[in-house]
Design an enzyme around this catalytic site. Structure first.
Site, PDB file in Angstrom:
ATOM      1  N   GLY A  52     -12.288 -62.646  -1.555  1.00 12.52           N
ATOM      2  CA  GLY A  52     -11.134 -62.454  -0.677  1.00 12.52           C
ATOM      3  C   GLY A  52     -10.203 -61.484  -1.367  1.00 12.52           C
ATOM      4  CB  CYS A  83     -16.052 -61.236  -5.125  1.00  9.56           C
ATOM      5  SG  CYS A  83     -15.766 -59.487  -4.894  1.00  9.56           S
ATOM      6  CG  HIS A 178     -19.307 -61.529  -1.769  1.00  4.65           C
ATOM      7  ND1 HIS A 178     -18.418 -62.391  -1.186  1.00  4.65           N
ATOM      8  CD2 HIS A 178     -18.594 -60.457  -2.159  1.00  4.65           C
ATOM      9  CE1 HIS A 178     -17.211 -61.863  -1.220  1.00  4.65           C
ATOM     10  NE2 HIS A 178     -17.286 -60.688  -1.805  1.00  4.65           N
ATOM     11  CD  GLU A 180     -20.294 -65.385  -0.586  1.00  2.00           C
ATOM     12  OE1 GLU A 180     -20.919 -65.106  -1.628  1.00  2.00           O
ATOM     13  OE2 GLU A 180     -19.245 -64.816  -0.256  1.00  2.00           O
TER      14      GLU A 180
HETATM   15  N1  GLN Z   1     -10.960 -56.438  -4.466  1.00  2.00           N
HETATM   16  C1  GLN Z   1     -10.673 -57.831  -4.239  1.00  2.00           C
HETATM   17  C2  GLN Z   1      -9.633 -58.339  -5.226  1.00  2.00           C
HETATM   18  O1  GLN Z   1      -9.293 -57.661  -6.114  1.00  2.00           O
HETATM   19  C3  GLN Z   1     -11.936 -58.652  -4.347  1.00  2.00           C
HETATM   20  C4  GLN Z   1     -12.865 -58.347  -3.220  1.00  2.00           C
HETATM   21  C5  GLN Z   1     -13.777 -59.478  -2.847  1.00  2.00           C
HETATM   22  O2  GLN Z   1     -13.553 -60.624  -3.183  1.00  2.00           O
HETATM   23  N2  GLN Z   1     -14.797 -59.148  -2.101  1.00  2.00           N
HETATM   24  O3  GLN Z   1      -9.162 -59.415  -5.105  1.00  2.00           O
END
Ligand code: GLN
Length: 196
Positions: A52, A83, A178, A180
């Site tokens: 996220g 992520c 990811h 999932e």
């Molecule tokens: N770029 C996002 C961040 O820095 C992470 C992206 C992701 O979770 N897909 O929080």
């Protein structure tokens, strides 16, 4: 045959990509639980922090008074961050202009969007080395963080372009990518098996 039906896997649902994790947990035969408030952690066997926006999640963790309960939970339970979730688990964030406050649960440093803003997303095969051998999984990198330092106590389970992308320190698991977004339960199963 191993069954996961009594496993309650929490997924931090403050923001971000939690539905796909819920779906995978269900496919494994375990029970996904939404975590928004400290009380939601009670009775869980493990927790996933999804992808996220780590800056938003960091703010919401404090707004919902989750920081101390999350740290306490992680002392005795498995936690997996994908992520943005990995960014939140890291010890340090390089060039931390957004002021994300990581939980420092795994001894790695990360750079947000380290795989380049211009290539917002890509997917690739990743060789992961787990206890029962090496497997290929599909890794989805979506504005993914790059791991720039790995501490001594951290095991590297997968690399991409000679950089670690899946790492584990005791009960904490983190991936740049990811895992999932398809039906491959390899990484989730590995994570949940930390409990056994
Ligand atoms: N770029 C996002 C961040 O820095 C992470 C992206 C992701 O979770 N897909 O929080």
């Amino acid at each position: 045959m191993k069954t996961y039906k009594d496993f309650h896997v929490g997924i931090l649902t403050l923001q971000g990509d939690f539905e796909k994790h819920q779906r995978q947990v269900r496919s494994l035969g375990a029970v996904p639980e939404a975590v928004r408030l400290p009380g939601d952690l009670i009775g869980l066997d493990a927790l996933i922090i999804p992808g996220g926006e780590s800056s938003t999640m960091s703010v919401l963790i404090d707004r919902f008074a989750l920081r101390a309960p999350l740290l306490e939970f992680a002392r005795t339970h498995p936690v997996y961050g994908t992520c943005a979730g990995m960014i939140l688990l890291a010890r340090k964030i390089e060039d931390n202009i957004s002021g994300v406050e990581p939980l420092a649960l795994i001894d790695i440093d990360v750079r947000r969007n380290g795989y380049g803003r211009q290539v917002f997303s890509f997917e690739t095969d990743i060789e992961v080395t787990l206890e029962n051998g090496t497997k290929t999984v599909r890794g989805f990198f979506i504005r993914a963080p790059k791991i720039t330092r790995v501490g001594e106590g951290v095991g590297v389970l997968a690399e991409y372009q000679a950089r670690p992308v899946l790492v584990r320190q005791n009960n904490i698991l983190a991936s740049s990518f990811h895992s999932e977004l398809n039906d491959d339960l390899t990484v989730l199963k590995y994570f949940v098996d930390i409990l056994l």
